[in-house]
Enzyme design. Structure first.
Site, mmCIF file in Angstrom:
data_model
loop_
_atom_site.group_PDB
_atom_site.id
_atom_site.type_symbol
_atom_site.label_atom_id
_atom_site.label_comp_id
_atom_site.label_asym_id
_atom_site.label_seq_id
_atom_site.Cartn_x
_atom_site.Cartn_y
_atom_site.Cartn_z
ATOM 1 N N GLN A 347 0.862 -1.164 0.000
ATOM 2 C CA GLN A 347 0.000 0.000 0.000
ATOM 3 C C GLN A 347 0.907 1.225 0.000
ATOM 4 O OE1 GLN A 347 -3.611 -1.190 1.191
ATOM 5 N NE2 GLN A 347 -3.785 0.233 -0.490
ATOM 6 N N SER A 518 -1.271 -3.478 6.968
ATOM 7 C CA SER A 518 -0.891 -4.887 6.848
ATOM 8 C C SER A 518 -1.492 -5.496 5.588
ATOM 9 C CB SER A 518 -1.328 -5.657 8.095
ATOM 10 O OG SER A 518 -0.670 -5.117 9.224
ATOM 11 N N HIS A 519 -1.626 -4.674 4.550
ATOM 12 C CA HIS A 519 -2.309 -5.113 3.340
ATOM 13 C C HIS A 519 -1.322 -5.628 2.301
ATOM 14 C CE1 HIS A 519 -5.235 -1.717 4.702
ATOM 15 N NE2 HIS A 519 -5.278 -2.760 5.500
ATOM 16 N N LEU A 520 -0.726 -6.768 2.585
ATOM 17 C CA LEU A 520 0.166 -7.389 1.601
ATOM 18 C C LEU A 520 -0.686 -8.190 0.623
ATOM 19 C CD1 LEU A 520 3.066 -8.624 3.901
ATOM 20 C CD2 LEU A 520 2.742 -6.392 2.819
#
Lengths: 592, 409, 249
Positions: A347, A518-520
């Site tokens: 992100q 934590s948007h992998l």
């Protein structure tokens, strides 16, 4: 030696959001489902009761709910050719653990992606021409449309009880909602959360600047709700200990509040916790998964045979397990071959902090919720003409300040000393009168050929397996986008009446110590052809048709929204395909 | 360990074959019998945790010691396979074993005497069809002198009135059905009726609440403050069916009752039970005036409540229907005896999850966080705020409860 | 305060142990928690933090403790309204943290090899926070003894401030980890101690929370979400409660 266990119909790897959704769907088909979860069982009253859940040191600073890097981590580098080094403590992202997974600690910001996000490459090429795309881009279409996914977005939102204001109801724009969203078939199940002073002030300033502000869709519920499974959720109490924390009063949508209580009641469901899957086992011809091997807390290895394997872990661990199990071809960024590990994205988050006159403004920043906030969407996706600006992508932005926890939320104006009387006075003077959003601008992250994952040649995990290696950096497109968006954002904070605004656009290089979200995403992406994707539109592996890989692992690139709504919708779509098609005729659901 | 107020029957497991006479093809009789075992909650005592259905051996806690429940499967050697129907009916209705010996009234024959012969035969017919389990149980584990059965004759003379259920023709069919169930098979008073020194029901105070198994089974008469006065018939039926209604959640022994028994009862029977309970008058009571909010314990309790309780139970004690019980009003808060309130604060509690209310929310334990005075203060507060009124809870009460509860599993 | 709550593992009706049915090489059956049938629950469940009382140092020597007390009291100096770092308990907080998992880096990935990388790759040292404090405090003491002939606690506040500036701008010659690295570590932990829940030994009397107007571990602001631009009236609450929980006068 591995202990051979009795055969099951389905084994689920990881009992987070997608594992719970799939387990619910398939147990209701009568299948025997066993879920193997690396972390512990977690439950509201016993693991995060209101009496000690609001503990910033324990949960925010020491990461109590997250997987510990001592148990599993990855290595990181910015560029090909550099030596990757282990991520020894979490920084840029947090990886969930235990029953409920990241669904325990998420903010519960429950967005849908824009219709154009799913057809990104075609859309941009059509509007701007192929030459407009950034060099080295790897963006591609998802192989599905928003219209196909809409019923599943709806189902996930009604599972969660999402609180929000519809912006586009069956094609009609609604007042107070997001006018850019795709058409939704129903309103949100519950009305939007109430908003605090700073959030309202942001909305007012944004409206005066000509934007159309709307409340962020929230899985912290504005009122009590009973979901379609009969599970009851409570109203959010705006405690400000939401993201990074578990919810102590059943007010945040999570597998704990929306699915697990009915799952455990089903005799054909079983969860095994503190058990870590080390391998997906394949038939000799490598075209069929025969089950999984896992290690329990005593170190004993077990073979769990199953007809259907559902890989439902977090993005990183899904990619690592695929690579370690020899499923699909590892991605080679130089040759441009292989599918496993490609299109890794994160992100591009940035913010601006506003310091206000403390005699006039008291924001009580601690009165908040994980997904509270007023947002605008004018600068997201392709909601604006990118032509003059020379970049692609965008993000929603808003005053989404979710807490006033003092270790994290005691910003001081530039020029303040780091310690001593000056620092102390500045903290005292600014705490209540500062707008300090962690993710004021929630920017997208395009995929690139040189941002990817593979196995590390040097470092090993506790079982002696190679760690996953992440190669990731910001490209000029994202930095340009962040500079542009952050300035637009800062202008709104200024218009709110701030005395001083400190703008912090995202700068390179990508830093593994600096938290973004934590948007992998990506690493085993969905698509229309095995030539450029690992999964078909139903998240079914092209190579191993009885393996389905859930989660943001499948995103070809990341949009300017939080991913969980889309993760949930894809899981429901996948579950429906398994129920209505695969179980009748096991095999590939899309011919390659 | 399942506790009842008193003792369990001893069923000697050997004897001459003299089996029941039911035709095993009598589907109607057998299925009626199955439902009657639900109404009677037989499995709660006769099925051990993790054991075979009706195989017995479950420890039953009584004030006089622990007993084990009997094996009532049709096993010849260790169950009741060798019994005649008449033996079975005598046990149920008269508290007599197969050889005429007295059985301990932990087996609720003082209630089951109301069970009609037809119903008793149906139960017997169903039990004859369940899988036989070879499990020899010595039910009488009581210490001397309670282990002497002969005394039960005298006990029966004093406290056991024989006789079948007599319908009240002046009342509705619903009410009569409810009375039959509450005073008979349902044996509600086993937990909810106060007992005398010898463990017999204090029939003058039927259903007015009783302390057992570390809980206080609340008053379930229609008493406005201490009983079910504020609940409608539908509220009571909903609670029995799902373990939750708009006010309350079942936990502890009632959770088990809901889970095994009342959640499987028919809607008509639940409404009948509720109709009957609503007709049982409450009784005047002391402590009808709340403790003044200016009292130190109330002030401290108000602070603790606002800080530690309101996030779930809401600032005004209204709670959230189906999730967080209502504290403003109702029997469980305002019982004379504060045992249950202290208990759930100290140990926490998991409410029952049922098909109708699958959430099963839990209350966390506060034993680590609050000292005796703090637990006493907040318990006193919730029992006397918002129009509630009940006796004060003292730190000594909490200290004693901690000591007592620490010994419970 | 009784401490009954440490997590009791895997009990309750819904969690059982699975015992494998095959042969076991080492003779011990493998075990895993199985959740099935109903949600696990048991009385007194939970894992609340253990309260920290005053008392002897757990990690620091007396000399180290005195140095850290002096340092935290300059990083966060006392003023008319609010105690400084020392009286707020920051040194006690750091001491207890260093004696626990944080001090040992027990949750971090600590497998070798350790190699230097770019700043963006994050810290790569085999040293734990406990190691760093021990080394840096010794180095700082050696510097003070050499430069002033006495330890840091015996110096004037101005002289102590000068030393901290030397740490901050990395100008102080130090054995072991750099002066700046120690400054950052100490400042971070001092702030944690100042602002964390008082149950961990710092933020004594919730002084830091009172100073800024943070109401602490409260969990219900429903009455306040609509009340804009008003000062929140209730005093802070800690995990162990607040004075009004015990005030029975």
């Amino acid at each position: 030696m591995a202990q051979k266990l009795p055969h099951r119909d389905v084994v689920v790897i990881g009992l987070g959001w997608t594992g719970s959704i799939l387990a619910e769907a398939l147990t209701s088909e009568g299948l025997d489902v066993v879920a193997v979860e690396r972390g512990p069982w977690r439950d509201t009253a016993t693991d995060f009761p209101p009496s000690y859940a609001p503990d910033e040191l324990r949960y925010r600073i020491y990461h109590e709910l997250f997987l510990q890097p001592a148990q599993a981590t990855l290595t990181f580098r910015n560029k090909i050719g550099q030596e990757a080094l282990p991520v020894r403590s979490w920084g840029a992202f947090m990886l969930g653990n235990g029953a409920g997974g990241a669904g325990v600690h998420w903010n519960a910001e429950t967005w849908r992606f824009l219709p154009s996000d799913f057809e990104l490459r075609s859309h941009l090429v059509q509007r701007y021409g192929a030459g407009f795309l950034p060099p080295d881009t790897a963006i591609q279409d998802w192989g599905i449309t928003y219209a196909e996914l809409e019923p599943y977005y709806d189902r996930f939102e009604y599972l969660c009880g999402t609180s929000g204001t519809a912006g586009n109801l069956r094609g009609t724009i609604q007042p107070g909602g997001n006018p850019f969203e795709g058409p939704r078939s129903r309103p949100y199940p519950t009305p939007a959360l109430k908003q605090g002073f700073s959030h309202k002030l942001f909305a007012k300033a944004a409206a005066e600047l000509g934007y159309k502000p709307f409340p962020q869709p929230a899985g912290n519920l504005s009122q009590a709700y009973t979901n379609p499974h009969g599970l009851q959720m409570g109203p959010c109490t705006y405690c400000g200990f939401c993201e990074w924390f578990g919810c102590g009063n059943y007010a945040k949508a999570s597998p704990q509040t929306t699915l697990l209580p009915i799952l455990v009641r089903r005799p054909n469901f079983e969860a095994r916790t503190n058990c870590e899957v080390t391998r997906i086992n394949l038939s000799r011809d490598r075209k069929r998964a025969t089950g999984v091997t896992y290690v329990d807390s005593s170190g004993q290895e077990h073979d769990q045979p199953a007809d259907l394997v559902l890989l439902c872990g977090f993005q990183t661990w899904n990619v690592q397990l695929l690579l370690l199990s020899g499923i699909g071809q590892p991605y080679d960024p130089v040759a441009g071959t292989g599918q496993i590990g490609r299109n890794f994205t994160h992100q591009t988050v940035s913010t601006a902090t506003g310091f206000f006159d403390r005699a006039k403004y008291n924001f009580n920043p601690f009165v908040a919720a994980g997904a509270i906030g007023m947002c605008i969407d004018e600068w997201n996706g392709d909601n604006f003409d990118h032509g003059p600006y020379g970049f692609i992508g965008g993000g929603y932005m808003g005053q989404v300040q979710t807490n006033g926890r003092p270790i994290e939320k005691t910003p001081v104006p530039p020029g303040t000393p780091e310690w001593g009387h000056g620092w102390k006075q500045a903290v005292r003077d600014n705490y209540l009168s500062t707008v300090h959003t962690g993710t004021g601008v929630h920017g997208s992250f395009s995929s690139y050929r040189d941002v990817y994952m593979d196995l590390d040649p040097t470092w090993k995990d506790r079982f002696g397996r190679p760690l996953l290696r992440a190669t990731i950096d910001f490209h000029d497109n994202e930095l340009k986008m962040s500079a542009f968006l952050t300035e637009k954002y800062a202008a709104i904070i200024r218009a709110m009446g701030a005395n001083q605004v400190v703008s912090e656009p995202r700068k390179g290089p990508y830093d593994i110590t600096k938290y973004q979200t934590s948007h992998l995403c990506g690493g085993a992406i969905m698509g229309t052809s095995p030539a450029d994707s690992a999964l078909n539109k139903y998240l079914q592996s092209w190579n191993v048709p009885n393996l389905f890989v859930q989660g943001a692992t499948a995103f070809p690139q990341n949009a300017g929204y939080n991913p969980t709504g889309t993760v949930g919708a894809l899981a429901y779509m996948s579950a429906d395909a398994i129920r209505s098609q695969y179980l009748k005729k096991p095999g590939p659901l899309v011919q390659a | 360990m399942r506790t009842l107020a008193l003792f369990i029957c001893l069923l000697l497991g050997t004897g001459v074959a003299h089996a029941g006479s039911t035709d095993e093809q009598d589907f109607d009789l057998i299925s009626r019998g199955r439902y009657l075992t639900v109404l009677g909650d037989c499995a709660a005592c006769h099925t051990a945790r993790g054991g075979q259905p009706f195989g017995g051996g479950r420890p039953i806690e009584t004030p006089f010691g622990t007993m084990l429940s009997a094996n009532i499967t049709p096993d010849y050697a260790t169950g009741i396979g060798a019994w005649s129907d008449e033996d079975f009916i005598n046990t149920l209705q008269k508290g007599r074993g197969r050889f005429g010996q007295h059985i301990y009234p932990a087996m609720p024959y003082t209630y089951y005497r109301h069970v009609s012969r037809d119903d008793a035969k149906a139960i017997r017919a169903y039990l004859a069809t369940v899988p036989a389990v070879g499990n020899s149980v010595e039910t009488n584990q009581l210490p001397f002198p309670f282990s002497i059965r002969a005394s039960l004759g005298a006990w029966n003379l004093l406290f056991f009135s024989k006789g079948a259920f007599q319908p009240d023709l002046g009342r509705s069919a619903d009410w009569n059905r409810g009375a039959y169930l509450v005073t008979g098979l349902g044996h509600c008073g086993m937990c909810h009726t106060p007992k005398n020194m010898l463990g017999a029901d204090d029939t003058e105070k039927a259903l007015q609440g009783y302390k057992l198994q570390g809980w206080f089974a609340p008053n379930i008469t229609n008493d406005a403050r201490r009983g079910l006065g504020s609940w409608t018939v539908d509220d009571i039926a909903a609670y029995l069916a799902a373990g939750h209604n708009r006010f309350a959640a079942a936990s502890g022994p009632m959770a088990e009752e809901v889970s095994v028994s009342s959640s499987n009862m028919s809607h008509d029977d639940l409404r009948a039970i509720a109709t009957y309970l609503k007709s049982v008058p409450g009784q005047g009571h002391e402590h009808d005036a709340p403790i003044a909010s200016t009292e130190p314990a109330m002030r401290t309790g108000a602070a603790i409540y606002a800080d530690a309780c309101s996030a779930c139970h809401t600032p005004d004690g209204a709670g959230v229907p189906g999730l967080f019980p209502t504290l403003n009003g109702g029997a469980s808060m305002q019982s004379e005896d504060p045992t249950s309130v202290i208990r759930v604060i100290l140990r926490g509690a998991r409410s029952v999850a049922t098909a109708g209310a699958p959430t099963g929310p839990a209350m966390p334990s506060f034993a680590w966080q609050m000292n005796d005075a703090q637990v006493a203060a907040v318990a006193t507060f919730v029992r006397n705020a918002w129009g509630n009124a009940a006796p004060i809870v003292t730190p000594a009460d909490v200290k004693e409860a901690r000591r007592h509860l620490a010994r419970r599993p | 305060m009784g401490r009954l709550g440490r997590r009791k593992l895997l009990a309750g009706t819904a969690v059982s142990l699975i015992f494998g049915t095959g042969c076991w090489l080492d003779g011990t059956p493998a075990r895993a928690a199985i959740v099935q049938g109903s949600l696990p629950w048991q009385p007194y469940a939970g894992d609340p933090p253990a309260g920290i009382g005053p008392g002897q140092w757990h990690f620091f020597s007396a000399e180290e403790g005195a140095m850290v007390e002096a340092l935290v009291d300059r990083l966060i100096p006392p003023d008319a309204d609010t105690p400084g770092g020392k009286d707020a308990g920051c040194a006690v907080f750091i001491d207890r943290q260093l004696a626990g998992p944080y001090g040992r880096s027990s949750r971090s990935y600590m497998r070798p090899p350790f190699r230097d990388g770019t700043e963006s790759q994050g810290p790569q040292s085999p040293l734990t926070p406990a190691d760093r404090y021990r080394m840096s405090l010794a180095a700082l003491d050696a510097h003070c003894q050499a430069a002033f002939g006495r330890g840091l606690p015996a110096l004037s506040p101005d002289a102590q401030d000068k030393l901290i500036h030397g740490l901050e701008n990395n100008s102080l010659p130090m054995q072991g980890p750099s002066a700046r690295a120690f400054f950052e570590l100490l400042l971070k932990d001092t702030r944690y101690g100042f602002f964390a829940d008082p149950i961990y030994g710092g933020n004594r009397g919730m002084a830091a929370w009172r100073m800024i107007g943070f109401p602490g571990a409260r969990y219900d602001y429903r009455d306040w979400i609509d009340r804009h631009n008003e000062r929140y009236p209730l005093p802070p609450l800690g995990i162990a409660g607040r004075p009004a929980w015990s005030d029975r006068e």
